[in-house]
Design a protein around this motif. Structure first.
Motif, mmCIF file in Angstrom:
data_model
loop_
_atom_site.group_PDB
_atom_site.id
_atom_site.type_symbol
_atom_site.label_atom_id
_atom_site.label_comp_id
_atom_site.label_asym_id
_atom_site.label_seq_id
_atom_site.Cartn_x
_atom_site.Cartn_y
_atom_site.Cartn_z
ATOM 1 N N THR A 21 37.462 -4.681 -16.695
ATOM 2 C CA THR A 21 38.501 -5.952 -16.354
ATOM 3 C C THR A 21 38.079 -7.082 -16.986
ATOM 4 O O THR A 21 39.083 -7.683 -17.442
ATOM 5 N N GLY A 22 36.838 -7.691 -17.101
ATOM 6 C CA GLY A 22 36.618 -8.752 -17.542
ATOM 7 C C GLY A 22 35.729 -9.837 -16.564
ATOM 8 O O GLY A 22 35.196 -9.257 -15.384
ATOM 9 N N LEU A 23 35.641 -10.987 -16.823
ATOM 10 C CA LEU A 23 34.742 -12.009 -15.909
ATOM 11 C C LEU A 23 35.669 -12.180 -14.550
ATOM 12 O O LEU A 23 36.943 -12.477 -14.667
ATOM 13 N N VAL A 24 34.991 -12.359 -13.451
ATOM 14 C CA VAL A 24 35.679 -12.484 -12.230
ATOM 15 C C VAL A 24 35.293 -13.792 -11.430
ATOM 16 O O VAL A 24 35.778 -14.234 -10.523
ATOM 17 N N ALA A 25 34.157 -14.023 -11.814
ATOM 18 C CA ALA A 25 33.516 -15.028 -11.169
ATOM 19 C C ALA A 25 32.276 -15.807 -11.863
ATOM 20 O O ALA A 25 31.804 -15.259 -12.910
ATOM 21 N N ALA A 26 31.813 -17.176 -11.389
ATOM 22 C CA ALA A 26 30.867 -17.605 -12.217
ATOM 23 C C ALA A 26 29.856 -18.347 -10.819
ATOM 24 O O ALA A 26 30.516 -18.981 -9.825
ATOM 25 N N GLY A 27 28.486 -18.658 -11.348
ATOM 26 C CA GLY A 27 27.555 -19.319 -10.459
ATOM 27 C C GLY A 27 26.624 -20.058 -11.204
ATOM 28 O O GLY A 27 26.396 -19.705 -12.090
ATOM 29 N N ARG A 28 26.064 -21.114 -10.192
ATOM 30 C CA ARG A 28 24.946 -21.660 -10.707
ATOM 31 C C ARG A 28 23.729 -21.312 -10.018
ATOM 32 O O ARG A 28 23.692 -21.142 -8.793
ATOM 33 N N VAL A 29 22.576 -20.863 -10.732
ATOM 34 C CA VAL A 29 21.337 -20.664 -10.143
ATOM 35 C C VAL A 29 20.870 -21.807 -9.295
ATOM 36 O O VAL A 29 20.535 -22.746 -9.777
ATOM 37 N N LYS A 30 20.496 -21.347 -7.988
ATOM 38 C CA LYS A 30 19.745 -22.597 -7.340
ATOM 39 C C LYS A 30 18.425 -22.788 -7.525
ATOM 40 O O LYS A 30 17.907 -21.601 -7.911
ATOM 41 N N ASN A 31 17.656 -23.708 -7.087
ATOM 42 C CA ASN A 31 16.440 -24.058 -6.989
ATOM 43 C C ASN A 31 15.837 -23.043 -6.036
ATOM 44 O O ASN A 31 16.218 -22.793 -5.101
ATOM 45 N N GLY A 32 14.638 -22.668 -6.420
ATOM 46 C CA GLY A 32 13.705 -21.819 -5.520
ATOM 47 C C GLY A 32 13.306 -20.705 -5.924
ATOM 48 O O GLY A 32 13.479 -20.298 -7.171
ATOM 49 N N ILE A 59 42.260 -8.188 -7.928
ATOM 50 C CA ILE A 59 40.992 -8.643 -8.911
ATOM 51 C C ILE A 59 41.860 -9.304 -10.008
ATOM 52 O O ILE A 59 42.478 -8.795 -10.779
ATOM 53 N N ARG A 60 41.468 -10.623 -10.020
ATOM 54 C CA ARG A 60 41.789 -11.380 -11.260
ATOM 55 C C ARG A 60 40.640 -11.816 -12.223
ATOM 56 O O ARG A 60 39.566 -11.844 -11.543
ATOM 57 N N ALA A 61 40.863 -11.493 -13.618
ATOM 58 C CA ALA A 61 39.858 -11.392 -14.245
ATOM 59 C C ALA A 61 40.317 -11.847 -15.833
ATOM 60 O O ALA A 61 41.229 -11.685 -16.387
ATOM 61 N N MET A 62 39.134 -12.507 -16.478
ATOM 62 C CA MET A 62 39.316 -13.041 -17.659
ATOM 63 C C MET A 62 38.918 -11.660 -18.596
ATOM 64 O O MET A 62 37.659 -11.378 -18.621
ATOM 65 N N PRO A 63 39.834 -11.372 -19.332
ATOM 66 C CA PRO A 63 39.598 -10.240 -20.413
ATOM 67 C C PRO A 63 38.322 -10.476 -21.150
ATOM 68 O O PRO A 63 38.227 -11.596 -21.708
ATOM 69 N N PHE A 64 37.470 -9.535 -21.524
ATOM 70 C CA PHE A 64 36.228 -9.506 -22.083
ATOM 71 C C PHE A 64 36.682 -10.151 -23.760
ATOM 72 O O PHE A 64 36.197 -10.976 -24.074
ATOM 73 N N GLY A 65 37.789 -9.730 -24.160
ATOM 74 C CA GLY A 65 38.332 -10.048 -25.536
ATOM 75 C C GLY A 65 38.438 -11.526 -25.673
ATOM 76 O O GLY A 65 38.190 -12.336 -26.403
ATOM 77 N N LYS A 66 39.162 -12.429 -24.337
ATOM 78 C CA LYS A 66 39.168 -13.652 -24.361
ATOM 79 C C LYS A 66 37.889 -14.288 -24.026
ATOM 80 O O LYS A 66 37.666 -15.487 -24.681
ATOM 81 N N VAL A 67 36.891 -13.789 -23.520
ATOM 82 C CA VAL A 67 35.473 -14.436 -23.402
ATOM 83 C C VAL A 67 34.910 -14.585 -24.982
ATOM 84 O O VAL A 67 34.431 -15.676 -25.373
ATOM 85 N N PHE A 75 29.725 -9.543 -27.719
ATOM 86 C CA PHE A 75 28.608 -9.191 -26.664
ATOM 87 C C PHE A 75 28.780 -7.643 -26.520
ATOM 88 O O PHE A 75 29.715 -6.987 -26.757
ATOM 89 N N PHE A 76 27.663 -7.276 -26.208
ATOM 90 C CA PHE A 76 27.463 -5.655 -25.939
ATOM 91 C C PHE A 76 27.600 -5.694 -24.406
ATOM 92 O O PHE A 76 26.714 -5.873 -23.633
ATOM 93 N N TRP A 77 28.774 -5.273 -23.803
ATOM 94 C CA TRP A 77 29.199 -5.547 -22.498
ATOM 95 C C TRP A 77 28.322 -4.792 -21.427
ATOM 96 O O TRP A 77 28.407 -5.031 -20.186
#
Length: 106
Positions: A21-32, A59-67, A75-77
């Motif tokens: 499908t593609g990318l569905v979310a993103a997050g920032r790694v917290k301290n710890g 599910i909404r996703a950005m296609p891997f080709g768009k990334v 990338f090797f997905w």
């Protein structure tokens, strides 16, 4: 995969994808520190900057080709950790583009 948690550091942006499908979310790694509740699992806490879809929600996703188009990289997905790595600026830009893409695709 337990060993891949050591590849990310506090402040890094991590992207979540759904197979085929593609990318569905993103997050920032917290301290710890790395958390290991058992021998098979390790993780770092993440603050979502683009929320993961809820169960039962389409599910909404950005296609891997768009990334690849946005980053100018291929990338090797199939791998958990994608190479080539993105710079901080590239990751920030991709997160911004992902947020915009997901907002207009609703």
């Amino acid at each position: 995969m337990k060993r891949f948690v050591e590849y990310v550091y506090p402040g890094d942006i991590v992207f979540f994808s759904h197979r085929w499908t593609g990318l569905v979310a993103a997050g920032r790694v917290k301290n710890g520190s790395i958390k290991s509740p058992d021998d098979a699992t390790s993780y770092r806490d993440v603050e979502f900057i683009i929320s993961v879809p809820k169960k039962g929600q389409a599910i909404r996703a950005m296609p891997f080709g768009k990334v690849c188009e946005i980053t100018g990289k291929s990338f090797f997905w199939a791998r958990t950790i994608k190479v080539p790595y993105l710079t901080k600026d590239e990751a920030e830009n991709l997160a911004k583009e992902l947020k915009t893409y997901l907002e207009i695709s609703t």
